[in-house]
Scaffold this motif. Sequence first.
Motif, PDB file in Angstrom:
ATOM      1  N   LEU A   1       0.824  -1.215   0.000  1.00 33.99           N
ATOM      2  CA  LEU A   1       0.000   0.000   0.000  1.00 33.99           C
ATOM      3  C   LEU A   1       0.854   1.258   0.000  1.00 33.99           C
ATOM      4  O   LEU A   1       0.545   2.243  -0.680  1.00 33.99           O
ATOM      5  N   MET A   2       1.951   1.225   0.766  1.00 35.19           N
ATOM      6  CA  MET A   2       2.827   2.386   0.831  1.00 35.19           C
ATOM      7  C   MET A   2       3.616   2.558  -0.459  1.00 35.19           C
ATOM      8  O   MET A   2       3.871   3.684  -0.899  1.00 35.19           O
ATOM      9  N   VAL A   3       3.998   1.457  -1.089  1.00 34.26           N
ATOM     10  CA  VAL A   3       4.677   1.536  -2.384  1.00 34.26           C
ATOM     11  C   VAL A   3       3.751   2.173  -3.411  1.00 34.26           C
ATOM     12  O   VAL A   3       4.159   3.029  -4.197  1.00 34.26           O
ATOM     13  N   LYS A   4       2.489   1.769  -3.378  1.00 29.89           N
ATOM     14  CA  LYS A   4       1.504   2.327  -4.306  1.00 29.89           C
ATOM     15  C   LYS A   4       1.350   3.828  -4.098  1.00 29.89           C
ATOM     16  O   LYS A   4       1.194   4.595  -5.044  1.00 29.89           O
ATOM     17  N   ALA A   5       1.404   4.263  -2.823  1.00 31.42           N
ATOM     18  CA  ALA A   5       1.260   5.687  -2.522  1.00 31.42           C
ATOM     19  C   ALA A   5       2.468   6.490  -3.001  1.00 31.42           C
ATOM     20  O   ALA A   5       2.341   7.634  -3.433  1.00 31.42           O
ATOM     21  N   ILE A   6       3.646   5.872  -2.949  1.00 34.73           N
ATOM     22  CA  ILE A   6       4.878   6.572  -3.332  1.00 34.73           C
ATOM     23  C   ILE A   6       5.052   6.596  -4.847  1.00 34.73           C
ATOM     24  O   ILE A   6       5.392   7.610  -5.444  1.00 34.73           O
ATOM     25  N   ALA A   7       4.828   5.439  -5.464  1.00 34.04           N
ATOM     26  CA  ALA A   7       5.136   5.295  -6.895  1.00 34.04           C
ATOM     27  C   ALA A   7       3.878   4.951  -7.669  1.00 34.04           C
ATOM     28  O   ALA A   7       3.417   3.812  -7.644  1.00 34.04           O
ATOM     29  N   TYR A   8       3.319   5.936  -8.334  1.00 35.41           N
ATOM     30  CA  TYR A   8       2.123   5.724  -9.150  1.00 35.41           C
ATOM     31  C   TYR A   8       2.541   5.632 -10.618  1.00 35.41           C
ATOM     32  O   TYR A   8       3.299   6.465 -11.102  1.00 35.41           O
ATOM     33  N   ALA A   9       2.033   4.618 -11.295  1.00 33.78           N
ATOM     34  CA  ALA A   9       2.352   4.452 -12.719  1.00 33.78           C
ATOM     35  C   ALA A   9       1.072   4.354 -13.539  1.00 33.78           C
ATOM     36  O   ALA A   9       0.144   3.633 -13.175  1.00 33.78           O
ATOM     37  N   LYS A  10       1.006   5.115 -14.639  1.00 32.03           N
ATOM     38  CA  LYS A  10      -0.169   5.059 -15.518  1.00 32.03           C
ATOM     39  C   LYS A  10      -0.266   3.687 -16.188  1.00 32.03           C
ATOM     40  O   LYS A  10      -1.341   3.145 -16.381  1.00 32.03           O
ATOM     41  N   VAL A  11       0.884   3.158 -16.573  1.00 33.23           N
ATOM     42  CA  VAL A  11       0.926   1.828 -17.178  1.00 33.23           C
ATOM     43  C   VAL A  11       1.410   0.852 -16.111  1.00 33.23           C
ATOM     44  O   VAL A  11       2.500   1.001 -15.570  1.00 33.23           O
ATOM     45  N   LYS A  12       0.586  -0.144 -15.803  1.00 34.63           N
ATOM     46  CA  LYS A  12       0.938  -1.084 -14.739  1.00 34.63           C
ATOM     47  C   LYS A  12       1.078  -2.485 -15.312  1.00 34.63           C
ATOM     48  O   LYS A  12       0.115  -3.100 -15.735  1.00 34.63           O
ATOM     49  N   THR A  13       2.320  -2.966 -15.374  1.00 36.15           N
ATOM     50  CA  THR A  13       2.599  -4.334 -15.791  1.00 36.15           C
ATOM     51  C   THR A  13       3.571  -4.922 -14.791  1.00 36.15           C
ATOM     52  O   THR A  13       4.145  -4.217 -13.958  1.00 36.15           O
ATOM     53  N   ASP A  14       3.770  -6.228 -14.867  1.00 30.77           N
ATOM     54  CA  ASP A  14       4.721  -6.887 -13.966  1.00 30.77           C
ATOM     55  C   ASP A  14       6.119  -6.294 -14.137  1.00 30.77           C
ATOM     56  O   ASP A  14       6.848  -6.090 -13.159  1.00 30.77           O
ATOM     57  N   LYS A  15       6.485  -6.017 -15.388  1.00 31.75           N
ATOM     58  CA  LYS A  15       7.814  -5.471 -15.669  1.00 31.75           C
ATOM     59  C   LYS A  15       7.971  -4.073 -15.059  1.00 31.75           C
ATOM     60  O   LYS A  15       8.994  -3.757 -14.451  1.00 31.75           O
ATOM     61  N   VAL A  16       6.934  -3.241 -15.200  1.00 32.07           N
ATOM     62  CA  VAL A  16       6.973  -1.891 -14.623  1.00 32.07           C
ATOM     63  C   VAL A  16       7.030  -1.970 -13.099  1.00 32.07           C
ATOM     64  O   VAL A  16       7.786  -1.238 -12.459  1.00 32.07           O
ATOM     65  N   ASP A  17       6.240  -2.843 -12.502  1.00 29.42           N
ATOM     66  CA  ASP A  17       6.235  -2.993 -11.043  1.00 29.42           C
ATOM     67  C   ASP A  17       7.613  -3.379 -10.525  1.00 29.42           C
ATOM     68  O   ASP A  17       8.103  -2.829  -9.532  1.00 29.42           O
ATOM     69  N   ALA A  18       8.248  -4.343 -11.175  1.00 30.86           N
ATOM     70  CA  ALA A  18       9.574  -4.797 -10.737  1.00 30.86           C
ATOM     71  C   ALA A  18      10.610  -3.679 -10.882  1.00 30.86           C
ATOM     72  O   ALA A  18      11.430  -3.455  -9.985  1.00 30.86           O
ATOM     73  N   ARG A  19      10.574  -2.972 -12.006  1.00 27.46           N
ATOM     74  CA  ARG A  19      11.525  -1.869 -12.214  1.00 27.46           C
ATOM     75  C   ARG A  19      11.307  -0.753 -11.194  1.00 27.46           C
ATOM     76  O   ARG A  19      12.281  -0.158 -10.703  1.00 27.46           O
ATOM     77  N   THR A  20      10.051  -0.469 -10.870  1.00 23.88           N
ATOM     78  CA  THR A  20       9.750   0.576  -9.881  1.00 23.88           C
ATOM     79  C   THR A  20      10.295   0.196  -8.508  1.00 23.88           C
ATOM     80  O   THR A  20      10.888   1.028  -7.818  1.00 23.88           O
TER      81      THR A  20
END
Length: 325
Positions: A75-94
């Motif tokens: 939940l805190m990661v989501k609050a800090i890092a918001y991405a318009k495009v959400k994929t597994d690859k983007v999540d891991a890189r973030t």
Amino acid sequence: MYAALDLHEKSIQCVLKDDTGKVVRESKVPKDEERILEFLDGTNARVVMESGYNHQHIRDVLKAKGYDVKVAHPLMVKAIAYAKVKTDKVDARTLADLLRADMIPESYVPEEKTREVRDLVRRRHRLVETRTGFKNKVKAELAKRWVKHEGEVFTQEGRRFLRSLHIDAVDDYMDTIEFLDGKIGELDVKVKGVAQNDRYAKLLVTIPGVSHYSALLISSEIADVDRFADHEHLCSYAGLVPGVRQSADKSHATSGNRTRSAMLNWIMVQCTRVHVRWCDSSITRFYMELAKRRGEKVAIVAAARKLMRAMYIMLKEEKAFRLDG
């Protein structure tokens, strides 16, 4: 090097970045610890993953191999890092970028022994919930047939009455209920044995209204009282502190901490209900006075908050409960 693992039920998205943020290696691998170790081999990377139902095993494996592992609060990661495009690859890189910037909001990971105790008490809780569901099904079968019975139907006399009806659905549900009774009884014996040797539970059972099961559940959810700066932080974690959302000159109450422990919240309210019913303590008197002015729902949560504060002091000072608070 900075590695991030985006964990899923059957696969893991892995990424490895260097100090500049450049992707050095990236791969989606099956959910297999050897494949993950192979991906990280030779890197001595710091590793991050989000907290979830399946993070504990691989975290333990990587820690045992000498990796510096952080578990992020989703939940805190989501609050800090918001991405318009959400994929597994983007999540891991973030996640890897947050680790590189030392901005990981860490989730508390209890020791293996505490996790085992949590599993024990939560397993009992789930079985009791399941049994309650089947009891409700029995009552529904009686209701739709307009069958009446004076008193509780799940006493010994009531169960004999249910069997005498010879209703197939009721008999099937009763077979399941009786099986669950046996499993819950077995777990109760285990819980009592563990609670009698648990440092926190031995103190908590001195509180009227707190059983061995309740004490062990509370102990396992708290895990380490020193991780809470004061009793207010513990009450917030237990979801006993109402939140406030404000915008301009308008504000309204919210349900409080989204990262609360639902199990701790539930058991605290249950224990408080028993305590104020059977025990004449300062907490009970506080509850009675507040209930007159604000109603039972507000009073029981406020009393649970007061009881949680008493527990915090007891565990910090290693002292038994006092009726005068």
